[in-house]
Scaffold this motif. Structure first.
Motif, mmCIF file in Angstrom:
data_model
loop_
_atom_site.group_PDB
_atom_site.id
_atom_site.type_symbol
_atom_site.label_atom_id
_atom_site.label_comp_id
_atom_site.label_asym_id
_atom_site.label_seq_id
_atom_site.Cartn_x
_atom_site.Cartn_y
_atom_site.Cartn_z
ATOM 1 N N THR A 112 -2.398 6.034 -7.342
ATOM 2 C CA THR A 112 -2.873 4.941 -6.500
ATOM 3 C C THR A 112 -3.588 3.863 -7.311
ATOM 4 O O THR A 112 -3.875 2.792 -6.787
ATOM 5 N N TRP A 113 -3.861 4.122 -8.563
ATOM 6 C CA TRP A 113 -4.459 3.115 -9.446
ATOM 7 C C TRP A 113 -3.477 1.971 -9.697
ATOM 8 O O TRP A 113 -3.871 0.819 -9.809
ATOM 9 N N LYS A 114 -2.205 2.281 -9.717
ATOM 10 C CA LYS A 114 -1.154 1.311 -10.015
ATOM 11 C C LYS A 114 -1.009 0.306 -8.877
ATOM 12 O O LYS A 114 -1.149 0.649 -7.718
ATOM 13 N N THR A 115 -0.693 -0.941 -9.215
ATOM 14 C CA THR A 115 -0.356 -1.941 -8.213
ATOM 15 C C THR A 115 1.135 -1.807 -7.927
ATOM 16 O O THR A 115 1.961 -1.954 -8.829
ATOM 17 N N TRP A 116 1.468 -1.507 -6.677
ATOM 18 C CA TRP A 116 2.840 -1.183 -6.306
ATOM 19 C C TRP A 116 3.514 -2.328 -5.553
ATOM 20 O O TRP A 116 2.891 -2.965 -4.708
ATOM 21 N N THR A 117 4.787 -2.529 -5.851
ATOM 22 C CA THR A 117 5.669 -3.329 -5.007
ATOM 23 C C THR A 117 6.680 -2.352 -4.430
ATOM 24 O O THR A 117 6.815 -1.220 -4.923
ATOM 25 N N TYR A 118 7.409 -2.770 -3.419
ATOM 26 C CA TYR A 118 8.383 -1.860 -2.812
ATOM 27 C C TYR A 118 9.464 -1.471 -3.813
ATOM 28 O O TYR A 118 9.806 -0.302 -3.945
ATOM 29 N N GLU B 25 0.859 -1.181 0.000
ATOM 30 C CA GLU B 25 0.000 0.000 0.000
ATOM 31 C C GLU B 25 0.897 1.235 0.000
ATOM 32 O O GLU B 25 2.008 1.214 0.534
ATOM 33 N N LEU B 26 0.410 2.309 -0.567
ATOM 34 C CA LEU B 26 1.161 3.563 -0.562
ATOM 35 C C LEU B 26 0.876 4.309 0.744
ATOM 36 O O LEU B 26 0.205 5.331 0.770
ATOM 37 N N THR B 27 1.414 3.788 1.826
ATOM 38 C CA THR B 27 1.267 4.429 3.125
ATOM 39 C C THR B 27 2.403 5.427 3.327
ATOM 40 O O THR B 27 3.426 5.364 2.648
ATOM 41 N N ARG B 28 2.228 6.313 4.291
ATOM 42 C CA ARG B 28 3.297 7.268 4.615
ATOM 43 C C ARG B 28 4.582 6.544 4.985
ATOM 44 O O ARG B 28 5.668 6.949 4.588
ATOM 45 N N GLU B 29 4.450 5.467 5.764
ATOM 46 C CA GLU B 29 5.626 4.719 6.208
ATOM 47 C C GLU B 29 6.350 4.066 5.023
ATOM 48 O O GLU B 29 7.574 4.138 4.929
ATOM 49 N N ASN B 30 5.611 3.437 4.116
ATOM 50 C CA ASN B 30 6.237 2.809 2.942
ATOM 51 C C ASN B 30 6.896 3.848 2.042
ATOM 52 O O ASN B 30 7.990 3.622 1.522
ATOM 53 N N ILE B 31 6.250 4.986 1.872
ATOM 54 C CA ILE B 31 6.827 6.050 1.052
ATOM 55 C C ILE B 31 8.080 6.606 1.722
ATOM 56 O O ILE B 31 9.095 6.862 1.063
ATOM 57 N N LYS B 32 8.035 6.774 3.034
ATOM 58 C CA LYS B 32 9.197 7.275 3.785
ATOM 59 C C LYS B 32 10.383 6.312 3.658
ATOM 60 O O LYS B 32 11.517 6.743 3.413
ATOM 61 N N VAL C 228 5.967 14.023 -1.639
ATOM 62 C CA VAL C 228 5.319 12.952 -2.391
ATOM 63 C C VAL C 228 3.822 13.007 -2.106
ATOM 64 O O VAL C 228 3.406 13.045 -0.948
ATOM 65 N N LYS C 229 3.051 13.037 -3.175
ATOM 66 C CA LYS C 229 1.598 13.134 -3.064
ATOM 67 C C LYS C 229 0.960 12.002 -3.862
ATOM 68 O O LYS C 229 1.611 11.380 -4.688
ATOM 69 N N LEU C 230 -0.298 11.765 -3.605
ATOM 70 C CA LEU C 230 -1.015 10.687 -4.270
ATOM 71 C C LEU C 230 -2.136 11.244 -5.137
ATOM 72 O O LEU C 230 -2.725 12.276 -4.823
ATOM 73 N N PHE C 231 -2.403 10.539 -6.236
ATOM 74 C CA PHE C 231 -3.562 10.861 -7.067
ATOM 75 C C PHE C 231 -4.102 9.553 -7.642
ATOM 76 O O PHE C 231 -3.436 8.522 -7.579
ATOM 77 N N TYR C 232 -5.303 9.594 -8.169
ATOM 78 C CA TYR C 232 -5.904 8.412 -8.775
ATOM 79 C C TYR C 232 -6.317 8.761 -10.189
ATOM 80 O O TYR C 232 -7.054 9.727 -10.411
ATOM 81 N N ASN C 233 -5.809 7.977 -11.165
ATOM 82 C CA ASN C 233 -6.165 8.207 -12.562
ATOM 83 C C ASN C 233 -6.115 6.872 -13.291
ATOM 84 O O ASN C 233 -5.051 6.397 -13.648
ATOM 85 N N GLU C 234 -7.279 6.287 -13.499
ATOM 86 C CA GLU C 234 -7.332 5.003 -14.198
ATOM 87 C C GLU C 234 -7.441 5.181 -15.712
ATOM 88 O O GLU C 234 -7.345 4.212 -16.454
ATOM 89 N N ILE C 235 -7.624 6.410 -16.171
ATOM 90 C CA ILE C 235 -7.777 6.663 -17.603
ATOM 91 C C ILE C 235 -6.405 6.742 -18.285
ATOM 92 O O ILE C 235 -6.123 6.004 -19.224
#
Length: 103
Positions: free
Chosen positions: A82-88, A8-15, A59-66
């Motif tokens: 956030t539409w993307k499936t993320w790995t670390y 998940e794109l959490t603050r901790e993972n992004i940090k 770092v900011k988040l947005f959602y765009n599936e188009i």
């Protein structure tokens, strides 16, 4: 960084990813400079590592599936879709990519 587990794109993972990104940039700044010289065809380019810190602190988040972009940068922030499936590892390499745009 080789994990294939989705995150998940959490603050901790992004940090954590930003920390690994800074480490990679610091270890590869000479390589980035050489590649930049090659592609720009000018040996007077400047690499601004401090700008990478600015981007990673914004770092900011947005959602765009188009359009389905993974990420974008405007020189002040990095935007992760956030539409993307993320790995670390994908997160770290995407942050590296966006930082290089900003440097």
């Amino acid at each position: 960084m080789g994990s294939i587990i989705n995150i998940e794109l959490t603050r901790e993972n992004i940090k954590l990813a930003a920390k690994d990104t800074k480490k990679w940039i610091n270890n590869n700044v000479d390589r980035i400079h050489k590649i930049g010289i090659y592609y720009v065809r000018n040996d007077t380019i400047t690499i601004n590592e401090k700008q990478c810190d600015v981007l990673l602190n914004n770092v900011k988040l947005f959602y765009n599936e188009i359009d389905k972009h993974w990420a974008e940068t405007d020189g002040e922030s990095i935007w992760l879709n956030t539409w993307k499936t993320w790995t670390y590892s994908l997160l770290v390499y995407t942050l590296i990519h966006e930082c290089i745009h900003g440097m």
